[in-house]
Write a protein that holds these residues in place. Structure first.
Motif, short mmCIF file in Angstrom:
data_model
loop_
_atom_site.label_atom_id
_atom_site.label_comp_id
_atom_site.label_asym_id
_atom_site.label_seq_id
_atom_site.Cartn_x
_atom_site.Cartn_y
_atom_site.Cartn_z
N LEU A 165 0.83 -1.20 0.00
CA LEU A 165 0.00 0.00 0.00
C LEU A 165 0.86 1.26 0.00
O LEU A 165 0.56 2.23 -0.71
CB LEU A 165 -0.94 0.01 1.21
CG LEU A 165 -2.08 -1.01 1.18
CD1 LEU A 165 -2.89 -0.93 2.47
CD2 LEU A 165 -3.01 -0.77 -0.02
N HIS A 189 2.48 1.59 -3.47
CA HIS A 189 1.46 1.97 -4.44
C HIS A 189 1.08 3.43 -4.26
O HIS A 189 0.95 4.19 -5.23
CB HIS A 189 0.23 1.06 -4.27
CG HIS A 189 -0.75 1.17 -5.39
ND1 HIS A 189 -2.04 0.70 -5.29
CD2 HIS A 189 -0.65 1.70 -6.63
CE1 HIS A 189 -2.68 0.92 -6.42
NE2 HIS A 189 -1.86 1.54 -7.26
N ASP A 190 0.91 3.83 -3.01
CA ASP A 190 0.57 5.22 -2.73
C ASP A 190 1.67 6.17 -3.20
O ASP A 190 1.40 7.23 -3.76
CB ASP A 190 0.33 5.39 -1.23
CG ASP A 190 -0.06 6.81 -0.85
OD1 ASP A 190 -1.21 7.19 -1.13
OD2 ASP A 190 0.78 7.54 -0.29
N SER A 191 2.93 5.79 -2.97
CA SER A 191 4.06 6.62 -3.37
C SER A 191 4.11 6.76 -4.89
O SER A 191 4.30 7.86 -5.43
CB SER A 191 5.37 6.02 -2.85
OG SER A 191 5.36 5.93 -1.44
N TYR A 219 1.24 8.99 -5.99
CA TYR A 219 1.44 10.41 -5.68
C TYR A 219 2.33 11.08 -6.72
O TYR A 219 1.97 12.13 -7.27
CB TYR A 219 2.05 10.57 -4.28
CG TYR A 219 2.37 12.01 -3.96
CD1 TYR A 219 1.40 12.84 -3.40
CD2 TYR A 219 3.61 12.57 -4.28
CE1 TYR A 219 1.67 14.18 -3.14
CE2 TYR A 219 3.88 13.91 -4.03
CZ TYR A 219 2.91 14.71 -3.46
OH TYR A 219 3.18 16.04 -3.23
N GLY A 265 -2.57 12.29 -3.13
CA GLY A 265 -2.38 10.93 -2.64
C GLY A 265 -3.50 9.98 -2.99
O GLY A 265 -4.59 10.38 -3.43
N LEU A 266 -3.25 8.70 -2.77
CA LEU A 266 -4.21 7.64 -3.07
C LEU A 266 -4.78 7.02 -1.80
O LEU A 266 -6.00 6.90 -1.65
CB LEU A 266 -3.54 6.55 -3.91
CG LEU A 266 -4.38 5.32 -4.25
CD1 LEU A 266 -5.61 5.72 -5.08
CD2 LEU A 266 -3.54 4.29 -5.01
N TYR A 267 -3.92 6.63 -0.88
CA TYR A 267 -4.35 6.00 0.37
C TYR A 267 -4.03 6.86 1.60
O TYR A 267 -4.80 6.91 2.55
CB TYR A 267 -3.64 4.66 0.58
CG TYR A 267 -3.82 3.66 -0.53
CD1 TYR A 267 -5.08 3.24 -0.94
CD2 TYR A 267 -2.70 3.11 -1.17
CE1 TYR A 267 -5.23 2.31 -1.95
CE2 TYR A 267 -2.84 2.18 -2.17
CZ TYR A 267 -4.10 1.77 -2.57
OH TYR A 267 -4.23 0.85 -3.56
#
Length: 232
Positions: free
Chosen positions: A94, A97-99, A102, A209-211
Motif C-alpha cells: 500500500l 502503491h501510494d508513493s 502520488y 495521494g491515493l491512500y
C-alpha cells in the motif's frame, strides 16, 4: 497468456462495475447524488472499461508467469514466508502503491501531461462513483503496471493481494462519489477520504495521494479537506 489477460480484464471490469455500481446506487439511495449529465456517466464508464482492459494485460501476464513458469513472488502457502509477513506485506504494498501514485499523479498535473492525458479524468465535473477508473489509456498504463511489477520482486500471498485490490477499489470509488461517509476524525486523519480528494477535484493543485496523506503533508501539497462534506 492471452487467455490470462482476457480473464483478468473480465475480472477487473466486473470488479469495477460491481463496486462503482453499488456505491453509485448507495449514493442515490441516501440522497447524496449530485446533478450530473447522463453523458458524463456514460463517458466515465467507457473510459473505465477501456482502463480495465489495460489493467488486465500486466495482471494476466503476471498470473500466467506464476502459474506456468513460477517466475513471480506470488504464493499460496502461508507457510512459505513468516506469518508476520502477511500483514506487513499489505502495508508495504500500500505504501509503495501510494508513493507511485502520488508522484505519477503529480506529474500528470504538469501542463502538457494534464492537457494530453489527465484531463480525461478531470472531465468528470463533479466526479461520481463511476469515475474511479476513468483514465486516458496512457494514465491507465501508469496505474496498471506497479502492482504486477511488485509481485515479481516482493513476496505477496494471494489473500494479501486480494485485500490490497479490495482497498484500492473501495478507496478509488468512495473518494470520487461526492459525499463523505467517514466520521470527522477519520475523514481528517492520515488517510485519504472523500472530503480530502474532493479538494483535489476542485483545486487541481493539491491532495495528490491515493491512500495516505504522508507525501502530501511532507511535500506541502496537502490543503486539508472539504469541510462542507463532513456529516458530523
Amino acid at each position: 497468456m492471452a487467455v490470462a489477460a482476457l480473464l483478468m480484464t473480465l475480472i477487473v471490469a466486473a470488479r469495477y462495475l460491481l463496486v462503482s455500481g453499488s456505491l453509485a446506487w448507495l449514493t442515490h439511495r441516501t440522497g447524496h447524488a449530485r446533478a450530473v449529465r447522463a453523458a458524463q456517466v456514460r463517458a466515465e464508464i467507457r473510459w473505465s472499461l477501456l482502463s480495465a482492459a489495460i489493467y488486465g494485460i500486466p495482471a494476466g501476464l503476471t498470473f500466467w508467469a506464476w502459474k506456468h513458469r513460477a517466475l513471480t513472488q506470488l504464493y499460496l502457502d502461508p507457510r512459505a514466508h513468516p506469518i508476520w509477513w502477511l500483514p506487513v506485506s499489505i502495508i508495504v504494498y500500500l505504501f509503495l502503491h501510494d508513493s507511485w501514485f502520488y508522484f505519477t499523479h503529480r506529474l500528470m498535473h504538469t501542463p502538457t501531461l494534464f492537457r494530453l492525458v489527465h484531463a480525461v479524468h478531470h472531465r468528470s465535473r463533479p466526479p461520481t462513483a463511476w469515475a474511479a477508473m476513468s483514465f486516458h489509456p496512457y494514465e491507465a498504463i501508469s496505474g496498471a503496471i506497479l502492482l504486477p511489477a511488485l509481485a515479481w520482486i516482493i513476496p505477496i500471498h494471494f489473500g494479501a493481494l486480494g485485500i490490497i485490490l479490495l482497498i484500492a477499489s473501495l478507496m478509488g470509488t468512495t473518494n470520487h462519489m461526492g459525499w463523505e461517509f467517514l466520521p470527522r476524525r477519520l475523514a481528517d486523519s492520515g488517510i485519504i477520504s472523500a472530503a480530502h480528494h474532493e479538494l483535489h477535484h476542485r483545486d487541481y493543485r493539491c491532495n495528490y495521494g491515493l491512500y495516505f496523506r504522508f507525501w502530501d503533508r511532507l511535500l506541502g501539497t496537502d490543503k486539508g479537506i472539504a469541510h462542507d462534506m463532513l456529516r458530523n
